[in-house]
Design a protein around this motif. Structure first.
Motif, PDB file in Angstrom:
ATOM      1  N   ARG A 215       0.689  -1.073  -0.138  1.00  8.89           N
ATOM      2  CA  ARG A 215       0.065   0.046  -0.083  1.00  8.89           C
ATOM      3  C   ARG A 215       0.970   1.211  -0.042  1.00  8.89           C
ATOM      4  O   ARG A 215       1.929   1.258   0.438  1.00  8.89           O
ATOM      5  N   HIS A 216       0.264   2.352  -0.409  1.00 10.89           N
ATOM      6  CA  HIS A 216       0.969   3.620  -0.422  1.00 10.89           C
ATOM      7  C   HIS A 216       2.499   3.604  -0.985  1.00 10.89           C
ATOM      8  O   HIS A 216       3.574   4.105  -0.226  1.00 10.89           O
ATOM      9  N   GLU A 217       2.495   3.157  -2.275  1.00 12.31           N
ATOM     10  CA  GLU A 217       3.737   3.211  -2.922  1.00 12.31           C
ATOM     11  C   GLU A 217       4.349   4.707  -2.986  1.00 12.31           C
ATOM     12  O   GLU A 217       5.497   4.819  -3.093  1.00 12.31           O
ATOM     13  N   GLU A 218       3.554   5.541  -3.072  1.00  4.47           N
ATOM     14  CA  GLU A 218       4.302   6.859  -2.980  1.00  4.47           C
ATOM     15  C   GLU A 218       4.794   7.354  -2.094  1.00  4.47           C
ATOM     16  O   GLU A 218       5.450   8.249  -1.844  1.00  4.47           O
ATOM     17  N   ASP A 219       4.556   6.887  -0.722  1.00  3.46           N
ATOM     18  CA  ASP A 219       5.169   7.139   0.341  1.00  3.46           C
ATOM     19  C   ASP A 219       6.883   6.313   0.646  1.00  3.46           C
ATOM     20  O   ASP A 219       7.418   6.676   1.263  1.00  3.46           O
ATOM     21  N   HIS A 220       6.852   5.558  -0.409  1.00  6.00           N
ATOM     22  CA  HIS A 220       8.265   4.932  -0.572  1.00  6.00           C
ATOM     23  C   HIS A 220       9.258   5.344  -1.617  1.00  6.00           C
ATOM     24  O   HIS A 220      10.303   4.622  -2.007  1.00  6.00           O
ATOM     25  N   LEU A 221       8.713   6.402  -2.325  1.00  6.70           N
ATOM     26  CA  LEU A 221       9.530   7.061  -3.550  1.00  6.70           C
ATOM     27  C   LEU A 221      10.743   7.389  -3.040  1.00  6.70           C
ATOM     28  O   LEU A 221      11.894   7.282  -3.979  1.00  6.70           O
ATOM     29  N   ALA A 222      11.131   7.861  -1.900  1.00  2.56           N
ATOM     30  CA  ALA A 222      12.488   7.854  -1.679  1.00  2.56           C
ATOM     31  C   ALA A 222      13.409   6.764  -1.011  1.00  2.56           C
ATOM     32  O   ALA A 222      14.470   7.051  -0.900  1.00  2.56           O
ATOM     33  N   GLY A 223      12.802   5.591  -1.249  1.00  4.05           N
ATOM     34  CA  GLY A 223      13.496   4.404  -0.737  1.00  4.05           C
ATOM     35  C   GLY A 223      12.558   3.513  -0.339  1.00  4.05           C
ATOM     36  O   GLY A 223      11.738   3.292  -0.812  1.00  4.05           O
ATOM     37  N   GLY A 224      12.852   3.059   0.955  1.00  7.93           N
ATOM     38  CA  GLY A 224      12.281   2.137   1.718  1.00  7.93           C
ATOM     39  C   GLY A 224      11.850   0.986   0.926  1.00  7.93           C
ATOM     40  O   GLY A 224      12.818   0.246   0.404  1.00  7.93           O
ATOM     41  N   HIS A 225      10.500   0.594   0.689  1.00  5.10           N
ATOM     42  CA  HIS A 225       9.983  -0.888   0.037  1.00  5.10           C
ATOM     43  C   HIS A 225       9.586  -0.617  -1.458  1.00  5.10           C
ATOM     44  O   HIS A 225       9.019  -1.483  -1.720  1.00  5.10           O
ATOM     45  N   LEU A 226       9.972   0.449  -1.726  1.00  5.26           N
ATOM     46  CA  LEU A 226       9.676   0.559  -3.352  1.00  5.26           C
ATOM     47  C   LEU A 226      10.371  -0.305  -4.248  1.00  5.26           C
ATOM     48  O   LEU A 226      11.660  -0.578  -4.024  1.00  5.26           O
ATOM     49  N   GLY A 227       9.813  -1.043  -4.863  1.00 13.02           N
ATOM     50  CA  GLY A 227      10.103  -2.149  -5.838  1.00 13.02           C
ATOM     51  C   GLY A 227       9.708  -3.636  -5.343  1.00 13.02           C
ATOM     52  O   GLY A 227       9.833  -4.497  -6.055  1.00 13.02           O
ATOM     53  N   SER A 228       9.325  -3.552  -4.221  1.00 10.87           N
ATOM     54  CA  SER A 228       8.769  -4.804  -3.596  1.00 10.87           C
ATOM     55  C   SER A 228       7.249  -5.015  -3.859  1.00 10.87           C
ATOM     56  O   SER A 228       6.695  -4.215  -4.237  1.00 10.87           O
ATOM     57  N   CYS A 229       6.857  -6.360  -3.477  1.00  8.19           N
ATOM     58  CA  CYS A 229       5.594  -6.557  -3.785  1.00  8.19           C
ATOM     59  C   CYS A 229       4.905  -6.322  -2.461  1.00  8.19           C
ATOM     60  O   CYS A 229       3.792  -6.699  -2.438  1.00  8.19           O
ATOM     61  N   GLY A 230       5.473  -6.074  -1.535  1.00  6.15           N
ATOM     62  CA  GLY A 230       4.787  -6.006  -0.195  1.00  6.15           C
ATOM     63  C   GLY A 230       4.752  -6.999   0.585  1.00  6.15           C
ATOM     64  O   GLY A 230       5.377  -8.105   0.485  1.00  6.15           O
ATOM     65  N   GLN A 231       3.849  -7.207   1.383  1.00 10.56           N
ATOM     66  CA  GLN A 231       3.820  -8.307   2.703  1.00 10.56           C
ATOM     67  C   GLN A 231       2.656  -9.044   2.274  1.00 10.56           C
ATOM     68  O   GLN A 231       1.463  -8.748   1.577  1.00 10.56           O
ATOM     69  N   PRO A 232       2.569 -10.507   2.770  1.00 12.91           N
ATOM     70  CA  PRO A 232       1.080 -11.220   2.384  1.00 12.91           C
ATOM     71  C   PRO A 232      -0.021 -10.635   3.001  1.00 12.91           C
ATOM     72  O   PRO A 232       0.019 -10.028   3.919  1.00 12.91           O
ATOM     73  N   VAL A 233      -1.077 -10.911   2.264  1.00 12.16           N
ATOM     74  CA  VAL A 233      -2.222 -10.149   2.647  1.00 12.16           C
ATOM     75  C   VAL A 233      -2.763 -10.893   3.754  1.00 12.16           C
ATOM     76  O   VAL A 233      -2.528 -12.263   4.091  1.00 12.16           O
ATOM     77  N   MET A 234      -3.693 -10.528   4.434  1.00 10.39           N
ATOM     78  CA  MET A 234      -4.275 -11.181   5.760  1.00 10.39           C
ATOM     79  C   MET A 234      -5.009 -12.659   5.343  1.00 10.39           C
ATOM     80  O   MET A 234      -6.031 -12.487   4.276  1.00 10.39           O
ATOM     81  N   GLY A 235      -4.829 -13.663   5.674  1.00  7.29           N
ATOM     82  CA  GLY A 235      -5.579 -14.831   5.205  1.00  7.29           C
ATOM     83  C   GLY A 235      -4.761 -15.786   4.198  1.00  7.29           C
ATOM     84  O   GLY A 235      -5.024 -16.679   3.856  1.00  7.29           O
ATOM     85  N   VAL A 236      -3.349 -15.212   4.185  1.00  5.09           N
ATOM     86  CA  VAL A 236      -2.484 -15.750   3.167  1.00  5.09           C
ATOM     87  C   VAL A 236      -1.306 -15.839   3.667  1.00  5.09           C
ATOM     88  O   VAL A 236      -0.706 -15.049   4.402  1.00  5.09           O
ATOM     89  N   ALA A 237      -0.447 -17.330   3.209  1.00  2.59           N
ATOM     90  CA  ALA A 237       0.836 -17.234   3.718  1.00  2.59           C
ATOM     91  C   ALA A 237       1.742 -17.366   2.547  1.00  2.59           C
ATOM     92  O   ALA A 237       1.181 -17.862   1.519  1.00  2.59           O
ATOM     93  N   VAL A 238       2.975 -16.589   2.614  1.00  2.00           N
ATOM     94  CA  VAL A 238       3.960 -16.575   1.658  1.00  2.00           C
ATOM     95  C   VAL A 238       5.412 -17.230   2.238  1.00  2.00           C
ATOM     96  O   VAL A 238       5.702 -16.692   3.243  1.00  2.00           O
ATOM     97  N   THR A 239       5.948 -17.963   1.487  1.00  5.11           N
ATOM     98  CA  THR A 239       7.426 -18.393   1.894  1.00  5.11           C
ATOM     99  C   THR A 239       8.228 -18.625   0.727  1.00  5.11           C
ATOM    100  O   THR A 239       7.748 -18.610  -0.468  1.00  5.11           O
TER     101      THR A 239
END
Length: 497
Positions: free
Chosen positions: A301-325
């Protein structure tokens, strides 16, 4: 899926549910028409589990089929209108539809269905059919949808989605997008793709509004956002780029737009920046998943808040109800930052492929769905994709992830879009090859090629810099969902090699 219709007519009967051109349906009318769909299918003699194929552009009747066919205990098979006739026939022979609904001449496809009904005929049939109870005898384990994949890895496979899969995704989507009952969703992506219909059930359940366009066109989308005060839309990145171009050229009032979610293919940070500059009042959010996951696994969410770096370029975190490994080639769970194959698990994940036990077995390991994507999870659980496993380039013993090279190329002001893949090479086995689309034929030449290669050298290792860069002015070939068809681009080189 029928529960969404039951709830919406209880809580939002008079609120607008669907807008399609001059047709406006409130939630009571939508539920009634879907109940008539159930009655019409029963009147035609269709049975529980029968497949109903749809070959048509987006429209309100498609929405009714999407909701009504599964509510009758039958299975909807959305067909890609961009496929060749032979491909459609091949899919129909696998799905064996008892009924084909279409807005066009079905050609040879018509012979593969038990019965063919045009949407005009369907309108008459639905209006005259008695309404029937929604969801009678349907369980959450029954098949609801059967999507045939685009075939980027070979012959299309039928992805089975149960009511449990679709409903679970609706819950996940509602939470991950922050959807509300007053949201107005612009449905411009093709309904034959799971991403095109992914938010539909959520909006019906909430009592929100779906504005349907027959197909994506940037100007029409922006006009619709302005006239219908659209709040949410979810284009693929290529569509987002066209929306940004059109808005910059001919601005509309898009102040109602609170979220632009994108999914379906990788996106460059350059496009995210341009989208934020163009639509500064809208949240930008990325969603990652697959047809097999109905479709979302992660969100940023809110990719615009990551434009200076942070997590821009990632797909984010698993949504609630889903597991990712992420796991290595030996099946071992990878540590944070370690690269491997991305796996997903949850109630939204397909039980398998239609009449294809071999493909089903290959797609799962210990209950986890194998996405075929290569990436890693960082220590905060953010997923970073590097490539499709099949798209990873192995050159001189070094792994090159094409998205990394594409990201760098896309930053150059002369590059509108690009694709990077491996081609045969006598010395390196594979060489990095790039195709870059530029705005003018005047730019096509060795001077820009040299400039682009130097541009890449400034950001990535020498072995990742494309050995060859092909310049074009025509757009890259894309699938129905808008993904660049690298298979087609790559094939010519490997056939020669």
């Amino acid at each position: 899926m029928a529960d969404a219709l039951v709830r919406s007519r209880q809580i939002a009967a008079s609120r607008t549910a669907v807008v399609c051109g001059d047709v406006v349906l409130d939630h009571e009318t939508l539920a009634q028409r879907c109940a008539r769909v159930v009655g019409a299918l029963s009147g035609l003699g269709l049975q529980h589990g029968d497949r109903v194929a749809v070959l048509a552009a987006n429209c309100h009747r498609y929405v009714e089929a999407y909701l009504g066919v599964p509510s009758a205990g039958m299975v909807l098979v959305p067909l890609n209108t961009r496929l060749a006739e032979a491909e459609l026939v091949d899919i129909a022979r696998s799905a064996r539809p008892a009924l084909l609904l279409t807005d066009r001449d079905p050609g040879l496809l018509g012979a593969e269905a038990g019965r063919v009904i045009t949407f005009d005929e369907w309108e008459t049939l639905v209006c005259s059919a008695p309404p029937a109870p929604l969801g009678t005898g349907v369980t959450e384990d029954d098949l609801a949808l059967l999507y045939f994949t685009s075939g980027t890895t070979g012959r299309p496979k039928g992805v089975m989605l149960t009511h449990r899969n679709v409903v679970s995704n609706a819950f996940h989507k509602t939470i991950a997008c922050g959807l509300e009952d007053d949201d107005v969703f612009l449905a411009a992506g093709p309904f034959f793709h799971v991403a095109g219909t992914a938010p539909v059930l959520s909006l019906v359940w909430l009592g929100g509004t779906i504005v349907v366009l027959p197909a994506f066109a940037a100007a029409a989308c922006l006009d619709t956002i302005e006239s219908h005060r659209v709040t949410v839309t979810m284009p693929v990145p290529t569509m987002l780029a066209m929306l940004a171009d059109e808005q910059q050229a001919r601005p509309r009032d898009v102040s109602s737009l609170r979220m632009i979610g994108h999914a379906g293919s990788p996106i460059t940070s350059a496009l995210i920046r341009r989208a934020h500059e163009t639509f500064p009042g809208a949240e930008l959010a990325q969603y990652y998943g697959a047809t097999e996951t109905a479709p979302i696994l992660t969100s940023l969410r809110h990719e615009e808040d990551h434009l200076a770096g942070g997590h821009l370029g990632s797909c984010g975190q698993p949504v609630m109800g889903v597991a990712v490994t992420v796991v290595g080639a030996d099946g071992r769970r990878c540590a944070a930052g370690e690269v491997g194959e991305v796996l997903g698990r949850g109630p939204n994940v397909t039980p398998g492929y239609w009449e294809n036990a071999e493909a089903t077995a290959a797609a799962f390991v210990d209950g986890w769905y194998r996405t075929g994507d290569v990436g890693y999870l960082d220590d905060e659980g953010y997923l970073w994709l590097l490539d499709r496993a099949k798209d990873m380039i192995v050159t001189g013993g070094e792994n090159v992830y094409s998205i990394e090279v594409e990201e760098v190329l896309a930053r150059h002001p002369s590059v509108l879009e690009c694709a990077v893949f491996g081609v045969p090479d006598e010395r390196w086995v594979e060489a990095v090859y790039a195709i870059a689309v530029v705005p003018s034929a005047d730019l096509v030449g060795e001077a820009l090629v040299a400039e682009l290669r130097q541009h890449c050298r400034e950001s990535i290792a020498g072995f990742k810099v494309p050995k060859q860069i092909e310049l074009r002015t025509d757009p890259l070939p894309k699938s129905g969902p808008g993904k660049v068809q690298k298979r087609d681009l790559r094939a010519a080189h490997w056939e020669r090699g």
